[in-house]
Design an enzyme around this catalytic site. Structure first.
Site, PDB file in Angstrom:
ATOM      1  N   CYS A   2       0.852  -1.194   0.000  1.00  0.00           N
ATOM      2  CA  CYS A   2       0.000   0.000   0.000  1.00  0.00           C
ATOM      3  C   CYS A   2       0.892   1.251   0.000  1.00  0.00           C
ATOM      4  O   CYS A   2       1.888   1.308   0.706  1.00  0.00           O
ATOM      5  CB  CYS A   2      -0.945   0.097   1.186  1.00  0.00           C
ATOM      6  N   ARG A  27       4.177  -0.424  -4.737  1.00  0.00           N
ATOM      7  CA  ARG A  27       3.877  -0.888  -3.371  1.00  0.00           C
ATOM      8  C   ARG A  27       2.596  -1.705  -3.296  1.00  0.00           C
ATOM      9  O   ARG A  27       2.312  -2.345  -2.293  1.00  0.00           O
ATOM     10  CB  ARG A  27       3.751   0.318  -2.423  1.00  0.00           C
ATOM     11  N   TRP A  74      -2.483  -2.892  -1.629  1.00  0.00           N
ATOM     12  CA  TRP A  74      -2.135  -4.322  -1.697  1.00  0.00           C
ATOM     13  C   TRP A  74      -3.021  -4.982  -0.655  1.00  0.00           C
ATOM     14  O   TRP A  74      -2.863  -4.738   0.546  1.00  0.00           O
ATOM     15  CB  TRP A  74      -0.648  -4.523  -1.376  1.00  0.00           C
ATOM     16  N   ASN A 100      -2.066   2.298   5.521  1.00  0.00           N
ATOM     17  CA  ASN A 100      -1.162   1.208   5.122  1.00  0.00           C
ATOM     18  C   ASN A 100      -0.778   0.479   6.401  1.00  0.00           C
ATOM     19  O   ASN A 100      -0.255   1.090   7.322  1.00  0.00           O
ATOM     20  CB  ASN A 100       0.080   1.811   4.446  1.00  0.00           C
ATOM     21  N   GLY A 101      -1.063  -0.815   6.462  1.00  0.00           N
ATOM     22  CA  GLY A 101      -0.749  -1.575   7.674  1.00  0.00           C
ATOM     23  C   GLY A 101      -1.900  -2.501   8.012  1.00  0.00           C
ATOM     24  O   GLY A 101      -2.784  -2.739   7.173  1.00  0.00           O
ATOM     25  N   GLU A 483      18.107 -17.836  -6.500  1.00  0.00           N
ATOM     26  CA  GLU A 483      17.705 -16.510  -6.973  1.00  0.00           C
ATOM     27  C   GLU A 483      17.184 -16.577  -8.415  1.00  0.00           C
ATOM     28  O   GLU A 483      16.199 -15.928  -8.762  1.00  0.00           O
ATOM     29  CB  GLU A 483      18.890 -15.535  -6.834  1.00  0.00           C
ATOM     30  N   LYS A 487      13.427 -15.427  -9.536  1.00  0.00           N
ATOM     31  CA  LYS A 487      13.143 -14.446 -10.585  1.00  0.00           C
ATOM     32  C   LYS A 487      12.181 -15.040 -11.601  1.00  0.00           C
ATOM     33  O   LYS A 487      11.229 -14.395 -12.019  1.00  0.00           O
ATOM     34  CB  LYS A 487      14.434 -14.009 -11.314  1.00  0.00           C
ATOM     35  N   GLU A 490       8.523 -15.472 -10.027  1.00  0.00           N
ATOM     36  CA  GLU A 490       7.746 -14.301  -9.616  1.00  0.00           C
ATOM     37  C   GLU A 490       7.307 -13.421 -10.776  1.00  0.00           C
ATOM     38  O   GLU A 490       6.262 -12.780 -10.686  1.00  0.00           O
ATOM     39  CB  GLU A 490       8.452 -13.482  -8.527  1.00  0.00           C
ATOM     40  N   HIS A 506      18.756 -36.634  -4.681  1.00  0.00           N
ATOM     41  CA  HIS A 506      17.992 -37.057  -3.506  1.00  0.00           C
ATOM     42  C   HIS A 506      16.499 -36.768  -3.670  1.00  0.00           C
ATOM     43  O   HIS A 506      15.765 -36.743  -2.690  1.00  0.00           O
ATOM     44  CB  HIS A 506      18.532 -36.357  -2.256  1.00  0.00           C
ATOM     45  N   LYS A 605       6.179  -4.572  -3.679  1.00  0.00           N
ATOM     46  CA  LYS A 605       7.624  -4.385  -3.547  1.00  0.00           C
ATOM     47  C   LYS A 605       8.091  -4.479  -2.103  1.00  0.00           C
ATOM     48  O   LYS A 605       9.077  -5.133  -1.808  1.00  0.00           O
ATOM     49  CB  LYS A 605       8.000  -3.024  -4.136  1.00  0.00           C
TER      50      LYS A 605
HETATM   51  O1  M6R Z   1      13.030  -5.075   0.773  1.00  0.00           O
HETATM   52  P1  M6R Z   1      13.555  -6.431   1.140  1.00  0.00           P
HETATM   53  O2  M6R Z   1      14.880  -6.725   0.564  1.00  0.00           O
HETATM   54  O3  M6R Z   1      13.523  -6.679   2.620  1.00  0.00           O
HETATM   55  O4  M6R Z   1      12.522  -7.428   0.473  1.00  0.00           O
HETATM   56  C1  M6R Z   1      12.628  -8.809   0.656  1.00  0.00           C
HETATM   57  C2  M6R Z   1      11.735  -9.536  -0.299  1.00  0.00           C
HETATM   58  O5  M6R Z   1      10.398  -9.166  -0.123  1.00  0.00           O
HETATM   59  C3  M6R Z   1      12.126  -9.301  -1.763  1.00  0.00           C
HETATM   60  O6  M6R Z   1      13.454  -9.629  -1.993  1.00  0.00           O
HETATM   61  C4  M6R Z   1      11.223 -10.134  -2.688  1.00  0.00           C
HETATM   62  O7  M6R Z   1      11.473 -11.488  -2.517  1.00  0.00           O
HETATM   63  C5  M6R Z   1      11.433  -9.718  -4.143  1.00  0.00           C
HETATM   64  N1  M6R Z   1      10.169  -9.704  -4.822  1.00  0.00           N
HETATM   65  C6  M6R Z   1      12.325 -10.626  -4.886  1.00  0.00           C
HETATM   66  O8  M6R Z   1      12.488 -10.263  -6.214  1.00  0.00           O
END
Ligand code: M6R
Length: 610
Positions: A2, A27, A74, A100-101, A483, A487, A490, A506, A605
């Site tokens: 948000c 956000r 969000w 927001n919260g 990672e 990517k 997501e 395994h 984000k």
């Molecule tokens: O702002 P932060 O680095 O604490 O965020 C952590 C995760 O929310 C963030 O890395 C998330 O996994 C991303 N969408 C990855 O691309």
């Protein structure tokens, strides 16, 4: 999670609010809405979907008003429809809020308010706060007091802006656990979840603290705690420029941020790496120098991509400094009563500096008397402000929801910390110089990989029909496998799993058939031969092998269907190079599949809720 914005000043507000929302849309993008105070009443327009949907409904000629609030959502409580969109009103439509919260005790508050005759329209926890403020106003006839009393009754977190017809030249903002930045302009104030919504108006900002309120009028502002004690705040200067939060000709922020990495990596070590001395200078750690010198153990905690860089950091620090390092998801750390001692160091890594779980882990660390160190990108963020010492990664604003440049900059800073601790202990100067020299090369080496983006794009196109991917790597490259898989899933919604290559036999090996692409990070290091054996095991089961390999390794073409070469560096910096083709591959795959790369479904984000 948000984005909220409020404006009071001398310019027409509708465009300012929509522009602010666009800057913060990363956000959350489930719905958007504005409340504008006009002719003694509050005009609220809100709509499910993105800010662009809302924009179609806002006729700017209709509003001369210079005061209003806005929200991009969000969803947590209540599905993302028009009714649950913010702003929310009190029962009499005289007060409007954006929040927001999460209001954790909303159910009991709602029940009590319904019993007193107050009515509700939405399923949200936020509306309860609006109605509660309205109910309290009915009693005290003063907006500031009504908001203050309400904030003392609610449990949970809030970034909040309140507008009312009762006191039409006033916005009340407040914060607990969700960021709020107050911009101080010439005859105008703009308060928002993020400085990105403010910079067009002013660079002068105040970061509100938890349990702090700001009361904004046309004549000035004051800040107080929610216990009504006056507070004083330092005015900070926003460090980034407007261009940095624009796409600069790139079709997506994610691609722009991938291509920024030669510069952002350099910015992360600039002024810190003393390559000719084989050492580093980390001013941000001065306050924790003694604790670092005597540390027997380091814990690194983070979420998502930042957790992956933490894993790389574990290998680097253990290798260079021979200090035991553990890595833990912040969401687990905070609830499992992790034993912590005064000699322990906890490093919290976060791009946003606002991730709720990571922030809670910092609080837990401090409560148990250990030293908390932050590795954070966003200046002035909650984690940056609550740690005992810290290092900004200086990657500049990262807007794409998929984190890219933050990952490589986090590794850069972790390598600097590794060198710092190593040189404090037994790492030789010549080893320090060798690593320093390798680090200086990295920006050009990233550039070389980026020059192969067409090749990577062409390869990605060949796999758009694949519904599953496996990513495998060992040693420093194991976190890169995780990672790469994150990517891919997501932004392209393709299922992808990352594994340590040797673990494949395994279990995951059962998945392999001629439809399964397997991405190996197979760079030339001491376990290269072992990774080749793992590749053979995949080949034997007719899996399709994509290899990220070291330049000069011609043999690998015998084992892999596709090879992307990356330049050679020291093993501990390989992740920075190996991740670039994986970022590009996920990006091109998502674009090819028509996905919204910068705003993937269900994501936001910065995750400021648990
Ligand atoms: O702002 P932060 O680095 O604490 O965020 C952590 C995760 O929310 C963030 O890395 C998330 O996994 C991303 N969408 C990855 O691309």
């Amino acid at each position: 999670m948000c984005g909220i914005v409020g404006y009071i000043g001398n310019q027409k507000v509708s465009g300012i609010l929509l522009n602010g929302l666009k800057r913060m849309e990363y956000r959350g993008y489930d719905s958007a809405g504005v409340s504008i105070l006009t002719d003694g009443s509050i005009e609220t327009i809100k709509k499910s979907g993105k800010v662009a949907q809302l924009e179609k409904l806002v006729d700017h000629t209709q509003f001369d008003s210079t005061i209003g609030i806005a929200h991009t959502r969000w969803a947590t409580h209540g599905e993302p429809n028009d009714i649950n969109a913010h702003p929310h009103h009190d029962s009499s439509n005289k007060i409007s809020i954006v929040h927001n919260g999460i209001i954790e005790n909303y159910a009991i508050l709602k029940k009590n308010l319904i019993e007193k005759g107050y009515t509700f329209r939405s399923d949200t926890d936020s509306e309860v706060l609006a109605v509660l403020i309205g109910a309290l106003y009915d009693r005290v006839k003063n907006m500031e007091e009504a908001v203050r009393y309400a904030l003392n009754e609610v449990e949970g977190t809030y970034g909040l802006c309140v507008l009312s017809v009762y006191e039409p030249d006033k916005i009340i903002a407040a914060r607990r656990g969700s960021p709020m930045v107050l911009g101080i302009g010439e005859g105008e104030y703009i308060v928002a979840s993020d400085a990105a919504a403010i910079i067009q108006h002013t660079r002068q900002v105040i970061y509100l603290s938890d349990n702090e309120m700001a009361i904004l009028t046309r004549d000035g502002y004051e800040t107080k705690t929610i216990k009504n004690e006056k507070t004083t705040n330092t005015i900070h200067e926003i460090e980034f420029d407007l261009e940095q939060i624009e796409k600069a000709g790139f079709p997506h922020f994610m691609l722009k941020e991938i291509f920024e990495q030669p510069d952002t990596f350099r910015d992360s070590f600039r002024g810190r790496l003393l390559a000719d001395k084989g050492n580093v200078k980390l001013g941000g750690l001065t306050q924790a120098e003694e604790q670092l010198r005597k540390a027997k153990r380091i814990l690194i905690t983070a979420c998502g991509t930042s957790w992956h860089s933490a894993l790389v950091g574990e290998y680097i620090i253990e290798n260079l400094a021979q200090i035991p390092v553990e890595v833990e998801y912040a969401s687990e750390f905070r609830y499992r009563n992790t034993p912590l001692y005064p000699d322990d160091i906890v490093i919290a890594i976060s791009q946003s500096g606002e991730t709720a779980d990571t922030l809670a882990a910092v609080y837990e660390t401090k409560q148990k008397g250990a030293t908390a160190i932050g590795i954070v990108n966003v200046v002035g963020s909650s984690i940056a402000r609550s740690t005992d010492a810290g290092i900004y990664i200086h990657a500049g604003p990262e807007i794409g929801v998929a984190s890219t440049k933050a990952f490589t900059s986090q590794i850069c800073v972790l390598a600097l910390i590794g060198l710092y601790l190593g040189r404090m202990k037994n790492l030789s100067q010549s080893d320090g110089k060798r690593i320093g020299a390798a680090m200086l090369e990295i920006p050009n080496q990233i550039e070389q990989i980026l020059n192969k983006s067409d090749e990577i794009k062409a390869m990605a196109k060949k796999f758009t029909k694949s519904r599953n991917f496996l990513y495998l790597g060992r040693g420093y490259n194991f976190p890169v496998a995780l990672e790469g898989a994150l990517k891919m899933k997501e932004i392209s919604y393709i299922h992808a799993e990352g594994y340590p290559a040797a673990e494949m036999k395994h279990g995951p090996i059962a998945l392999i058939d001629d439809n399964m692409p397997v991405v190996f990070i197979a760079t030339k290091d001491e376990i290269y031969e072992k990774v080749i054996s793992n590749i053979q095991e995949v080949r034997a089961r007719r899996g399709k092998v994509i290899a990220i390999a070291s330049e000069g390794d011609n043999d690998i073409t015998n084992y892999a269907d596709h090879v992307i070469y990356i330049p050679n560096t020291v093993p501990m910096l390989t992740p920075v190079l190996a991740v670039i083709p994986l970022q590009l591959m996920a990006y091109y795959m998502a674009v090819e599949l028509g996905c919204n790369v910068d705003q993937p479904r269900n994501l936001a984000k910065s995750v400021t809720v648990e």
